[in-house]
Design an enzyme around this catalytic site. Sequence first.
Site, PDB file in Angstrom:
ATOM      1  CG  ASP A 125      -8.066  -4.742   1.772  1.00 31.59           C
ATOM      2  OD1 ASP A 125      -9.014  -4.241   2.398  1.00 31.59           O
ATOM      3  OD2 ASP A 125      -8.000  -4.763   0.523  1.00 31.59           O
ATOM      4  CG  ASP A 178     -13.657  -6.996   2.431  1.00 32.36           C
ATOM      5  OD1 ASP A 178     -13.367  -6.280   3.407  1.00 32.36           O
ATOM      6  OD2 ASP A 178     -14.127  -6.533   1.363  1.00 32.36           O
ATOM      7  CG  ASP A 227      -1.936 -20.326  -1.041  1.00 34.07           C
ATOM      8  OD1 ASP A 227      -1.391 -20.312   0.080  1.00 34.07           O
ATOM      9  OD2 ASP A 227      -1.458 -20.947  -2.014  1.00 34.07           O
ATOM     10  CE  LYS A 282       1.932 -17.786  -2.356  1.00 32.41           C
ATOM     11  NZ  LYS A 282       1.052 -18.973  -2.425  1.00 32.41           N
ATOM     12  CE1 TYR A 312      -3.468  -2.688   0.682  1.00 33.03           C
ATOM     13  CE2 TYR A 312      -4.620  -0.656   1.238  1.00 33.03           C
ATOM     14  CZ  TYR A 312      -4.646  -1.995   0.908  1.00 33.03           C
ATOM     15  OH  TYR A 312      -5.844  -2.644   0.812  1.00 33.03           O
TER      16      TYR A 312
HETATM   17  C1  IPM Z   1     -10.329  -1.211   4.086  1.00 37.16           C
HETATM   18  C2  IPM Z   1     -10.575  -0.634   2.731  1.00 37.16           C
HETATM   19  C3  IPM Z   1      -9.401   0.306   2.392  1.00 37.16           C
HETATM   20  C4  IPM Z   1      -8.155  -0.526   2.333  1.00 37.16           C
HETATM   21  C5  IPM Z   1      -9.581   1.116   1.092  1.00 37.16           C
HETATM   22  C6  IPM Z   1     -10.850   1.926   1.094  1.00 37.16           C
HETATM   23  C7  IPM Z   1      -8.384   1.999   0.829  1.00 37.16           C
HETATM   24  O1  IPM Z   1     -10.741  -1.627   1.785  1.00 37.16           O
HETATM   25  O2  IPM Z   1     -10.197  -0.441   5.051  1.00 37.16           O
HETATM   26  O3  IPM Z   1     -10.306  -2.435   4.206  1.00 37.16           O
HETATM   27  O4  IPM Z   1      -7.849  -1.149   1.305  1.00 37.16           O
HETATM   28  O5  IPM Z   1      -7.460  -0.573   3.353  1.00 37.16           O
HETATM   29 MG    MG Z   2     -10.879  -3.575   2.603  1.00 41.14          MG
END
Ligand code: IPM
Ligand code: MG
Length: 359
Positions: free
Chosen positions: A247, A251, A223, A191, A146
């Site tokens: 990240d 999710d 993975d 990884k 990032y």
């Molecule tokens: C998160 C989001 C952010 C990230 C984006 C909006 C930059 O996906 O906080 O998980 O990738 O960190």
């Molecule tokens: Mg995210």
Amino acid sequence: MAGEHHFKIVTLPGDGIGPEVVGAATQLLADVAERFQVSFEFIELLVGGISIDEHGSPLLPEVVEQCAQSDAVLLGAVGGPKWDTTDPDAPRPEQGLLGLRKGLELFANLRPVRVSDALIASSPLRDERIRGADLVVVRELTGGIYFGERGRNGDVAFDTCTYSVAEIDRIARVAFEAAEVRSKRVMSVDKANVLESSRLWRETVSSVGGEYPEISLDHMLVDNAAMQLVSRPADFDVIVTENMFGDILSDEAAMIAGSIGMLASASLGAGGPGLYEPVHGSAPDIAGKGLANPLATFGSVALMLRYSLGLEEAAAAVESAIDRVLERGLRTPDLATGADGEEEAGTEQMTAAVVAAMD
Ligand code: IPM
Ligand code: MG
């Protein structure tokens, strides 16, 4: 610094459903203030797309400055189709969020995932797999790909993933300390079979682990972790991983909790104010419709009360109010399954119900 009873909170509603969920959170905090005899001063500032529209930049330096002087920061979400572009020179809302994380040195992102019994049916995963799952993703937040060197050379583009021992060491300590008050297990995800930065990660986490002999440490390739997380989520406890893996895995882990509309997060640094935000993002498809699930933001408020304001009792009260409302069957559209006993709610009804359940 936090005064004993008075707290300065910067709110950054941002874009999409951000203003709706942050609005709901300030209502909840008004109730917390009354109930726990504290006071909150809210300073609302701009970040993300709305800041681009207003100032041509997703984050003004004075916003970072004001956040740094607050007791805690509550953020809604940034981004939306209006500002999506592939032009490398155009400002992007996400730079506002990344700038805040970097500017406030918020290197540790905690994303707890817990299955509330009431929401077992809301998860796309089978009941017997997710029952009892209770884990936290400890995501490194200010390093890795990032923030590494990036650019374009003609028709080639590159991003680099860089980590130093110091960066890995400090996030590893956050994970081991989190594990101390949980079930004393850390799973480090990398990884290392391919990436040099991951080999340094593994080496450093192992060496920090030597200082925490009572915590058991395991390593897993990312993975495989992605697969195990949906196949046997209840076996995980503290997961520590680098920025981009965190990240993605967080999710994925949200699906264990039923909806990404449930996932809260705390971003903590080396002693300054923490930043609290729901994980779900700006959800432009439902923005402005009053349908957003405010519970991830309420969960983030609970984390803020706990970690930045030292109000554990209030944090626990918010969390149990959320549980009670879910047990009663109230569901925003992202949580609804159509089962008997469910009652549909928008942002406003959900907020009112949680406030009422604080009793
Ligand atoms: C998160 C989001 C952010 C990230 C984006 C909006 C930059 O996906 O906080 O998980 O990738 O960190
Ligand atoms: Mg995210």
